[in-house]
Motif scaffolding. Structure first.
Motif, PDB file in Angstrom:
ATOM      1  N   ILE A   1       1.048  -1.143   0.072  1.00 21.85           N
ATOM      2  CA  ILE A   1      -0.050  -0.147  -0.052  1.00 21.85           C
ATOM      3  C   ILE A   1       0.825   1.146   0.169  1.00 21.85           C
ATOM      4  CG2 ILE A   1      -1.695   1.215   1.296  1.00 21.85           C
ATOM      5  CD1 ILE A   1      -2.832  -1.262   2.405  1.00 21.85           C
ATOM      6  N   ASP A   2       0.879   1.923  -1.027  1.00 19.34           N
ATOM      7  CA  ASP A   2       1.903   3.096  -1.411  1.00 19.34           C
ATOM      8  C   ASP A   2       1.093   4.401  -1.279  1.00 19.34           C
ATOM      9  OD1 ASP A   2       3.531   4.924  -1.754  1.00 19.34           O
ATOM     10  OD2 ASP A   2       4.147   4.144  -3.957  1.00 19.34           O
ATOM     11  N   VAL A   3       0.966   5.167  -0.025  1.00 18.37           N
ATOM     12  CA  VAL A   3       0.303   6.522  -0.072  1.00 18.37           C
ATOM     13  C   VAL A   3       1.295   7.515  -0.383  1.00 18.37           C
ATOM     14  CG1 VAL A   3      -1.135   7.866   1.358  1.00 18.37           C
ATOM     15  CG2 VAL A   3      -1.124   5.161   1.858  1.00 18.37           C
ATOM     16  N   GLY A   4       1.407   8.013  -1.611  1.00 19.76           N
ATOM     17  CA  GLY A   4       2.218   9.032  -1.927  1.00 19.76           C
ATOM     18  C   GLY A   4       1.620  10.280  -1.739  1.00 19.76           C
TER      19      GLY A   4
ATOM     20  N   ALA B   1       2.109   8.154   3.977  1.00 22.48           N
ATOM     21  CA  ALA B   1       1.539   7.169   4.903  1.00 22.48           C
ATOM     22  C   ALA B   1       2.295   7.567   6.524  1.00 22.48           C
ATOM     23  CB  ALA B   1       2.161   5.796   4.671  1.00 22.48           C
ATOM     24  N   ARG B   2       3.195   8.550   6.512  1.00 22.88           N
ATOM     25  CA  ARG B   2       3.517   9.220   7.656  1.00 22.88           C
ATOM     26  C   ARG B   2       2.623   9.722   8.570  1.00 22.88           C
ATOM     27  NH1 ARG B   2       9.385  11.803   7.423  1.00 22.88           N
ATOM     28  NH2 ARG B   2       9.144  11.478   9.566  1.00 22.88           N
ATOM     29  N   SER B   3       1.239  10.184   8.003  1.00 21.42           N
ATOM     30  CA  SER B   3       0.405  10.672   8.686  1.00 21.42           C
ATOM     31  C   SER B   3      -0.249   9.736   9.660  1.00 21.42           C
ATOM     32  CB  SER B   3      -0.668  11.146   7.844  1.00 21.42           C
ATOM     33  OG  SER B   3      -1.930  11.721   8.557  1.00 21.42           O
ATOM     34  N   PRO B   4      -0.494   9.979  11.170  1.00 19.07           N
ATOM     35  CA  PRO B   4      -0.841   9.001  11.861  1.00 19.07           C
ATOM     36  C   PRO B   4      -2.450   8.803  11.531  1.00 19.07           C
ATOM     37  CG  PRO B   4       0.130  10.596  13.230  1.00 19.07           C
ATOM     38  CD  PRO B   4       0.046  11.153  11.822  1.00 19.07           C
ATOM     39  N   LEU B   5      -3.179   9.760  10.935  1.00 18.76           N
ATOM     40  CA  LEU B   5      -4.550   9.650  10.506  1.00 18.76           C
ATOM     41  C   LEU B   5      -4.738   8.402   9.325  1.00 18.76           C
ATOM     42  CD1 LEU B   5      -6.078  13.306  10.065  1.00 18.76           C
ATOM     43  CD2 LEU B   5      -6.494  11.637  11.944  1.00 18.76           C
ATOM     44  N   ILE B   6      -3.714   8.431   8.401  1.00 18.17           N
ATOM     45  CA  ILE B   6      -3.956   7.482   7.437  1.00 18.17           C
ATOM     46  C   ILE B   6      -3.305   6.006   7.821  1.00 18.17           C
ATOM     47  CG2 ILE B   6      -2.684   7.114   5.471  1.00 18.17           C
ATOM     48  CD1 ILE B   6      -2.700   9.805   4.278  1.00 18.17           C
ATOM     49  N   GLN B   7      -2.494   6.223   8.721  1.00 19.83           N
ATOM     50  CA  GLN B   7      -1.737   4.764   9.272  1.00 19.83           C
ATOM     51  C   GLN B   7      -2.888   4.106  10.107  1.00 19.83           C
ATOM     52  OE1 GLN B   7       1.448   5.348  11.828  1.00 19.83           O
ATOM     53  NE2 GLN B   7       2.603   6.332  10.158  1.00 19.83           N
ATOM     54  N   LYS B   8      -3.825   4.873  11.040  1.00 20.72           N
ATOM     55  CA  LYS B   8      -4.714   4.342  11.777  1.00 20.72           C
ATOM     56  C   LYS B   8      -5.862   3.874  10.963  1.00 20.72           C
ATOM     57  CE  LYS B   8      -8.068   6.082  15.257  1.00 20.72           C
ATOM     58  NZ  LYS B   8      -8.693   6.821  16.086  1.00 20.72           N
ATOM     59  N   ALA B   9      -6.323   4.573   9.641  1.00 24.99           N
ATOM     60  CA  ALA B   9      -7.240   4.165   8.765  1.00 24.99           C
ATOM     61  C   ALA B   9      -6.894   2.634   8.126  1.00 24.99           C
ATOM     62  CB  ALA B   9      -7.602   5.294   7.738  1.00 24.99           C
ATOM     63  N   ILE B  10      -5.835   2.779   7.776  1.00 19.89           N
ATOM     64  CA  ILE B  10      -5.300   1.257   7.131  1.00 19.89           C
ATOM     65  C   ILE B  10      -5.456   0.340   8.122  1.00 19.89           C
ATOM     66  CG2 ILE B  10      -3.368   0.204   5.978  1.00 19.89           C
ATOM     67  CD1 ILE B  10      -2.396   2.855   4.877  1.00 19.89           C
TER      68      ILE B  10
ATOM     69  N   VAL C   1       1.316  -6.901   4.755  1.00 20.31           N
ATOM     70  CA  VAL C   1       0.843  -5.859   4.268  1.00 20.31           C
ATOM     71  C   VAL C   1       2.056  -4.643   4.556  1.00 20.31           C
ATOM     72  CG1 VAL C   1      -1.155  -4.141   4.302  1.00 20.31           C
ATOM     73  CG2 VAL C   1      -1.580  -6.482   4.530  1.00 20.31           C
ATOM     74  N   LEU C   2       2.359  -4.436   3.447  1.00 19.81           N
ATOM     75  CA  LEU C   2       3.619  -3.562   3.386  1.00 19.81           C
ATOM     76  C   LEU C   2       2.991  -1.830   3.078  1.00 19.81           C
ATOM     77  CD1 LEU C   2       6.687  -2.730   3.737  1.00 19.81           C
ATOM     78  CD2 LEU C   2       6.931  -3.396   1.519  1.00 19.81           C
ATOM     79  N   ILE C   3       3.346  -1.006   3.891  1.00 22.96           N
ATOM     80  CA  ILE C   3       2.726   0.330   4.083  1.00 22.96           C
ATOM     81  C   ILE C   3       3.965   1.257   3.678  1.00 22.96           C
ATOM     82  CG2 ILE C   3       1.565   2.275   5.066  1.00 22.96           C
ATOM     83  CD1 ILE C   3       0.108   0.160   6.737  1.00 22.96           C
ATOM     84  N   VAL C   4       3.917   1.966   2.668  1.00 22.17           N
ATOM     85  CA  VAL C   4       5.135   2.859   2.287  1.00 22.17           C
ATOM     86  C   VAL C   4       4.510   4.364   1.703  1.00 22.17           C
ATOM     87  CG1 VAL C   4       6.714   0.819   1.853  1.00 22.17           C
ATOM     88  CG2 VAL C   4       5.314   1.926   0.168  1.00 22.17           C
ATOM     89  N   GLY C   5       5.487   5.194   1.478  1.00 24.39           N
ATOM     90  CA  GLY C   5       4.829   6.537   0.989  1.00 24.39           C
ATOM     91  C   GLY C   5       4.926   7.547   1.808  1.00 24.39           C
ATOM     92  N   GLY C   6       5.344   8.753   1.339  1.00 24.48           N
ATOM     93  CA  GLY C   6       5.271   9.871   2.079  1.00 24.48           C
ATOM     94  C   GLY C   6       3.977  10.372   2.899  1.00 24.48           C
TER      95      GLY C   6
ATOM     96  N   VAL D   1       1.077  -6.609   9.467  1.00 25.22           N
ATOM     97  CA  VAL D   1       1.100  -5.236   8.928  1.00 25.22           C
ATOM     98  C   VAL D   1       2.572  -4.632   9.266  1.00 25.22           C
ATOM     99  CG1 VAL D   1       0.003  -3.011   9.207  1.00 25.22           C
ATOM    100  CG2 VAL D   1      -1.372  -5.012   8.982  1.00 25.22           C
ATOM    101  N   VAL D   2       3.277  -4.353   8.316  1.00 24.23           N
ATOM    102  CA  VAL D   2       4.492  -3.854   8.512  1.00 24.23           C
ATOM    103  C   VAL D   2       4.389  -2.420   8.150  1.00 24.23           C
ATOM    104  CG1 VAL D   2       6.858  -3.867   7.494  1.00 24.23           C
ATOM    105  CG2 VAL D   2       5.442  -5.919   7.642  1.00 24.23           C
ATOM    106  N   LEU D   3       4.915  -1.536   8.965  1.00 22.17           N
ATOM    107  CA  LEU D   3       4.911  -0.189   8.948  1.00 22.17           C
ATOM    108  C   LEU D   3       6.462   0.431   9.045  1.00 22.17           C
ATOM    109  CD1 LEU D   3       2.898   2.123   8.591  1.00 22.17           C
ATOM    110  CD2 LEU D   3       2.733   2.185  11.043  1.00 22.17           C
ATOM    111  N   PRO D   4       7.155   0.752   8.263  1.00 20.13           N
ATOM    112  CA  PRO D   4       8.398   1.226   8.613  1.00 20.13           C
ATOM    113  C   PRO D   4       8.432   2.421   9.325  1.00 20.13           C
ATOM    114  CG  PRO D   4       8.227   0.456   6.278  1.00 20.13           C
ATOM    115  CD  PRO D   4       7.068   0.578   6.714  1.00 20.13           C
ATOM    116  N   ARG D   5       9.462   2.857   9.973  1.00 16.66           N
ATOM    117  CA  ARG D   5       9.383   3.907  11.008  1.00 16.66           C
ATOM    118  C   ARG D   5      10.160   4.973  10.336  1.00 16.66           C
ATOM    119  NH1 ARG D   5      11.619   2.287  16.894  1.00 16.66           N
ATOM    120  NH2 ARG D   5      11.028   4.479  17.118  1.00 16.66           N
ATOM    121  N   ASP D   6       9.883   6.401  10.567  1.00 18.83           N
ATOM    122  CA  ASP D   6      10.456   7.726  10.430  1.00 18.83           C
ATOM    123  C   ASP D   6      10.629   7.935   8.618  1.00 18.83           C
ATOM    124  OD1 ASP D   6      10.583   7.995  13.146  1.00 18.83           O
ATOM    125  OD2 ASP D   6      12.657   7.040  13.338  1.00 18.83           O
TER     126      ASP D   6
END
Length: 562
Positions: free
Chosen positions: A343-346, A517-526, A510-515, A543-548
Motif C-alpha cells: 500500500i503506497d500512499v504518495g 503514510a507518515r500521517s497518523p490519520l492514514i496509518q490508523k485508517a489502514i 501488508v507493507l505500508i510505504v509512501g510519504g 502489517v509492516v509499518l517502517p519507521r520515520d
C-alpha cells in the motif's frame, strides 16, 4: 711548403694585419673556396652601415667555432634523455588506453549478453561475411566491474524526487542523497520562462499558486508522467521530465562521485570518459490494466538521452522496489511465505499492488488522493476562517502560496506526533492581506489534530470518494460505497484481493510505504480497514509499518539494491 699553401698563409696573415689597421677588411676561412671578400659584399650595401660593422679575425672565428662545438656536446645528451623519457611515458599512456578500451569492450559484451542485446559484429571467412548463428554463451555480468561508481536510483514521485546511491563494493549499503538545501527530497516542479530558461526544484514549487493563472504555470513532472489524459505535446513533456531528473541527478552525482565537466545531456555511461560510470535505475508505476497506457515506454523515451548506451538504464516497478527494500532491512516476516500487499500512499496518489516473487501480479491506483489531501483540507479550513470563502475563489495568489506553505508545515508538525505541540500548532502569517480601510491583516490561527481530522474526513466523504474513487474503478463492487477514510481503504483492499484472486490470510504481509503514510490519520485508517477484513491478530503479525523517513524512502532504497 707548397706554393699554394704559402699563398694561402700569406692571405690569412694579410687579413689579420689589415684587420688591426681598420682598412681593407677580408675574412678568410680554412678552405680557399670559402674565402669571402668583405669589401666586395659591402659595396652593394650602404657605406654608412658597413662602416659601423666590426670585422671578425681568424682567431676569434676559430674560438667561436670551438665554443659552439662544446655546447652541442653538452646539450645532446639532455635532448636524448628528454626524447627517451617522453617516448617511454607516451608508450605507457598508449598501452593504458588500449587496456581501458579492451576492458570497456569486454564489459559491453557482457552487458549485451545479459540483456539479450545482439552485437553488430560480423565474422570474416575467406573474404565472405558470415553471420554467426549459434547463440552466445550465458555469462554473469559483473556490475561492480562495469560500473565502478555503483548504482544510482531515482524515484520521480507525485510531489518530490528522491535519489539513493550505492557504491560498487559488495558490502555497501544504499543511502539517500541530500540536495544542496540539505533536504532528502527535491520538489519535482519546473517553470519554463518566456525567454526559454527554466527553473526547477524548490524555486519552482514556491510559485505554484502564484503562477497558477499565468501563461507559464508551474508544472508537476511526476503527475504529468502518470496522467494518461494529459494533452501536452510529447516532446515538451519529455523535455520537462528530463530537465527535472537531470537537475536532481547531476547534483547527486557531484556529491557521490565528484564534480565532472559534462557538456552533453548524458550523465551515465559505461565509459567514464563520456560521463559518470554509474548505472541509473529509474522507478516507475506499473500498468493498472492491459487497456491502460504504458507509462514505462513514455518514461523511457523521456530519459533516453541521459545514458550511453541507453540500454544501461534499468526501470523497476515501485512495488517491487518496496519489497526489495523491506527484505534488505529485514522488515518482512521470514517464516511466512506468500505474496505481499503493498500500500503506497504518495503525495497525490495512492496505489495498492500484489507482489509475488519478482512480479507485480496486480496494481491499482487512485489518483487525486494522498498526503497532500491533508494539506488541501487544512487550506480550505484556513481560507474559510480568514477570507470567509473557499480558497479556489481567492484572487490573491501570493497569499494562497503563503497559506499553502504554512499549512504544509502545520500538517507535518501534527503528523510527526511531537510531544512539544501536544497535537496543536499555531499558524502565524503577518501581513497576509489588507482590509477595507487599507489596514494590514495578519493570520493568527490555532489548529489541533482533531480539527485536521474532521476537515479531512469531510473532504474524503464529499470530494475524494464521489469525484475520484467512484470514477476510477478502484472500489469493490461487493460492498457499499465508502463514507469515510477507513471504509475507503477497506473497499480498495477488497478490490485488489478480488481482482488478483487472493486470500488475505495467504499474504506474507501488508507493507505500508509512501510519504503520505507518515500521517497518523492514514496509518490508523489502514490498520482499521485491515482489522475489519482479517482481524486484529493479523494486523499485529503481518502489517509492516517502517519507521520515520524509511517509510517514504524505502522504494528508492530498494531500487538502489537492484
Amino acid at each position: 711548403m707548397s706554393t699554394h699553401n704559402h699563398k694561402m698563409a700569406s692571405i690569412m696573415s694579410t687579413a689579420y694585419r689589415y684587420s688591426h689597421r681598420g682598412r681593407k677588411i677580408q675574412r678568410c676561412f680554412r678552405s680557399s673556396s670559402l674565402c669571402v671578400n668583405w669589401n666586395d659584399n659591402t659595396k652593394k650595401s650602404d657605406d654608412k652601415a658597413s662602416h659601423h660593422r666590426q670585422p671578425q679575425t681568424y682567431s676569434s672565428l676559430q674560438s667561436s667555432r670551438n665554443y659552439h662545438v662544446t655546447a652541442k656536446k653538452e646539450i645532446l645528451p639532455l635532448i636524448a634523455a628528454a626524447v627517451g623519457i617522453g617516448g617511454y611515458y607516451s608508450y605507457r599512456a598508449l598501452k593504458m588506453m588500449d587496456h581501458e578500451w579492451e576492458e570497456y569492450q569486454e564489459d559491453l559484451k557482457e552487458y549485451n549478453l545479459e540483456h539479450g542485446i545482439q552485437d553488430n559484429e560480423d565474422s570474416l571467412d575467406g573474404g565472405n561475411i558470415t553471420t554467426p548463428t549459434s547463440k552466445p554463451q550465458t555469462t554473469t555480468f559483473n556490475k561492480a566491474k562495469a560500473f565502478k561508481g555503483g548504482t544510482m536510483a531515482i524515484d520521480l514521485g507525485t510531489l518530490n524526487v528522491r535519489i539513493a546511491h550505492r557504491s560498487s563494493s559488495a558490502d555497501s549499503r544504499p543511502s539517500v542523497m541530500v540536495n544542496r538545501e540539505g533536504k532528502r527530497s527535491t520538489p519535482n516542479h519546473i517553470i519554463f520562462e518566456s525567454d526559454g530558461s527554466f527553473v526547477t526544484g524548490k524555486l519552482a514549487s514556491a510559485k505554484e499558486y502564484e503562477k497558477s493563472d499565468s501563461a507559464n504555470p508551474v508544472v508537476n513532472s511526476g503527475q504529468m508522467m502518470r496522467n494518461s489524459e494529459d494533452d501536452t505535446d510529447p516532446s515538451i513533456r519529455n523535455h520537462m521530465i528530463q530537465q527535472v531528473i537531470s537537475s536532481c541527478a547531476k547534483d547527486a552525482l557531484e556529491q557521490a562521485i565528484g564534480r565532472k565537466n559534462i557538456s552533453s545531456p548524458i550523465l551515465f555511461a559505461l565509459d567514464h570518459n563520456y560521463a559518470y560510470n554509474v548505472q541509473p535505475i529509474f522507478v516507475y508505476p506499473p500498468k493498472q490494466s492491459s487497456r491502460d497506457d504504458d507509462i514505462l515506454d513514455e518514461y523511457k523515451d523521456a530519459l533516453r538521452n541521459l545514458s550511453l548506451p541507453d540500454s544501461i538504464a534499468e526501470f523497476v516497478p515501485e512495488p517491487l522496489c518496496a519489497v526489495n527494500g523491506a527484505k534488505f532491512y529485514s522488515l518482512l516476516p521470514n517464516a511466512i511465505e506468500g505474496p505481499v500487499l503493498v500500500i503506497d500512499v504518495g503525495a497525490r496518489s495512492t496505489s495498492m499492488s500484489i507482489v509475488e516473487g519478482d512480479n507485480v501480479r496486480y496494481h491499482s491506483r487512485l489518483s487525486g488522493f494522498g498526503g497532500e489531501s491533508l494539506v488541501e483540507a487544512l487550506m480550505k479550513y484556513v481560507t474559510k476562517s480568514f477570507y470567509k470563502n473557499k480558497y479556489e475563489v481567492v484572487s490573491d495568489k501570493m497569499a494562497l502560496q503563503r497559506i499553502y506553505d504554512a499549512t504544509k508545515d502545520a500538517v507535518f508538525e501534527i503528523s510527526s506526533g511531537s510531544k512539544n505541540n501536544l497535537g496543536r500548532v499555531q499558524l502565524n502569517i503577518p501581513y497576509l492581506s489588507i482590509d477595507e480601510k487599507m489596514q494590514p491583516r495578519h493570520l493568527d490561527l490555532g489548529v489541533s489534530a482533531k480539527v485536521l481530522e474532521a476537515e479531512f474526513n469531510d473532504m474524503i466523504a464529499k470530494e475524494i470518494i464521489p469525484e475520484f474513487a467512484m470514477k476510477q474503478g478502484v472500489l469493490s463492487k461487493s460492498t457499499q460505497n465508502p463514507s469515510d477514510l477507513s471504509s475507503l481503504f477497506t473497499s480498495m483492499i477488497m478490490r485488489v484481493l478480488e481482482k488478483s484472486s487472493q486470500n488475505p490470510f495467504a499474504l506474507n504481509s501488508v507493507l505500508i510505504v509512501g510519504g503520505g503514510a507518515r500521517s497518523p490519520l492514514i496509518q490508523k485508517a489502514i490498520k482499521t480497514s485491515v482489522s475489519s477484513l482479517a482481524g486484529e491478530q493479523f494486523v499485529q503479525e503481518k502489517v509492516v509499518l517502517p519507521r520515520d523517513e524509511l517509510i517514504e524512502e524505502l522504494i528508492v532504497l530498494g531500487a538502489a539494491l537492484q
